[in-house]
Write an enzyme that holds these catalytic residues in place. Structure first.
Site, PDB file in Angstrom:
ATOM      1  N   PRO A  95       0.712  -4.750  -8.668  1.00 48.26           N
ATOM      2  CA  PRO A  95       2.000  -4.658  -7.982  1.00 48.26           C
ATOM      3  C   PRO A  95       1.951  -3.713  -6.791  1.00 48.26           C
ATOM      4  CG  PRO A  95       2.131  -3.728 -10.213  1.00 48.26           C
ATOM      5  CD  PRO A  95       0.744  -4.229 -10.027  1.00 48.26           C
ATOM      6  N   GLU A  96       2.492  -4.141  -5.686  1.00 48.79           N
ATOM      7  CA  GLU A  96       2.620  -3.287  -4.505  1.00 48.79           C
ATOM      8  C   GLU A  96       4.079  -2.836  -4.377  1.00 48.79           C
ATOM      9  OE1 GLU A  96       0.639  -3.823  -0.927  1.00 48.79           O
ATOM     10  OE2 GLU A  96      -1.051  -4.929  -1.740  1.00 48.79           O
TER      11      GLU A  96
END
Ligand SMILES: [Zn+2]
Length: 283
Positions: free
Chosen positions: A2-3
């Site tokens: 996840p960014e």
């Protein structure tokens, strides 16, 4: 992995289910993730009301009415599942317990939030809210890319005399926090800057131009995440992973999307991570 936009989407989804609501019970099913959990974590969460959910870089910060803040990092594979909210935001039945459900929050509104993380690179920690910024994971972070401290003169100063590639400078969390591989590739594509170009050799005007582009790339992805939240009543209650189309990232061999450009997207590896760029319009 996840960014920032994915983490922001998780934060927004959790806010709907948790903000202002008491944690009636917290199950902590193992002693650690990436690091050991804080002492007595389940007891320190149980019976506490979630006052506010914030985000700093890729960390979610859950302020409790006990004066403590729970820090949550999703790591590589961490997922948050929301089920059973009686308010109708989340109508999913509580799922059967799964192998990697490490922490489960039972909320007073009957919502249940399950943190599942097969690879266990995620992290949770508890700290005093008043001194949260001084936490060892947060104190080292540079400005938020969507905040006021991230601006043209900051980036120009950070790029000055740097011999390293622009890609690694933008991935340096002390310079701008929360930017990861995908959105750096996208921002450099939009700015027409080659990922291997030495940061110190890029003109001030081009560096300044990166600031609005980085904000735009992230804002568009957060917007896509917001749409996924509106849709996920029909989905499985999992927060944070959504469909989003990229201009460069993951498009190796495809034609460049920029109008008038006849180039092709190429993939190279920089510091162990893939960079995608157009061979023609990124200089
Ligand atoms: Zn191109």
């Amino acid at each position: 992995m996840p960014e920032l936009p994915e983490v922001e989407t998780v934060r927004r989804g959790l806010t709907l289910a948790m903000e202002g609501v008491v944690i009636t019970q917290a199950d902590v099913n193992r002693p650690d993730l990436r690091w050991p959990f804080p002492v007595d974590m389940a007891a320190r969460l149980t019976g506490k009301r979630v006052e506010r959910l914030r985000r700093r870089s890729k960390y979610i910060l859950m302020d409790l009415d006990s004066g403590e803040t729970l820090l949550v990092h999703l790591g590589m594979s961490g997922r948050m599942l929301v089920s059973g909210d009686p308010l109708g935001q989340f109508v999913h039945r509580h799922p059967a317990p799964e192998k990697h459900d490490h922490v489960v929050f039972h909320m007073a509104n009957n919502a249940r939030i399950t943190f599942n993380d097969p690879r266990r690179f995620g992290a949770m920690d508890l700290m005093e809210t008043a001194s949260a910024d001084a936490h060892k994971l947060l104190a080292v972070l540079g400005p938020e890319p969507l905040g006021n401290d991230f601006h043209e003169s900051h980036l120009i100063a950070a790029f000055k005399n740097k011999n390293s590639p622009v890609k690694s400078v933008l991935l340096d969390q002390r310079i701008v926090s929360g930017l990861g591989n995908i959105y750096v590739c996208e921002a450099l594509f939009r700015a027409k800057i080659h990922p291997t170009r030495k940061a110190g050799k890029i003109s001030g005007a081009r560096v300044a131009g990166l600031v609005p582009i980085i904000r735009e790339v992230l804002a568009e992805a957060i917007e896509a995440g917001g749409s996924s939240l509106r849709d996920f009543r029909q989905a499985d209650g999992e927060l944070g992973y959504f469909q989003h189309s990229f201009d460069a990232y993951g498009r190796e061999g495809d034609p460049c999307k920029r109008s008038g450009c006849t180039g092709q997207i190429r993939r190279i590896v920089q510091s162990g991570r893939s960079s995608f760029y157009c061979t023609q319009c990124q200089r």
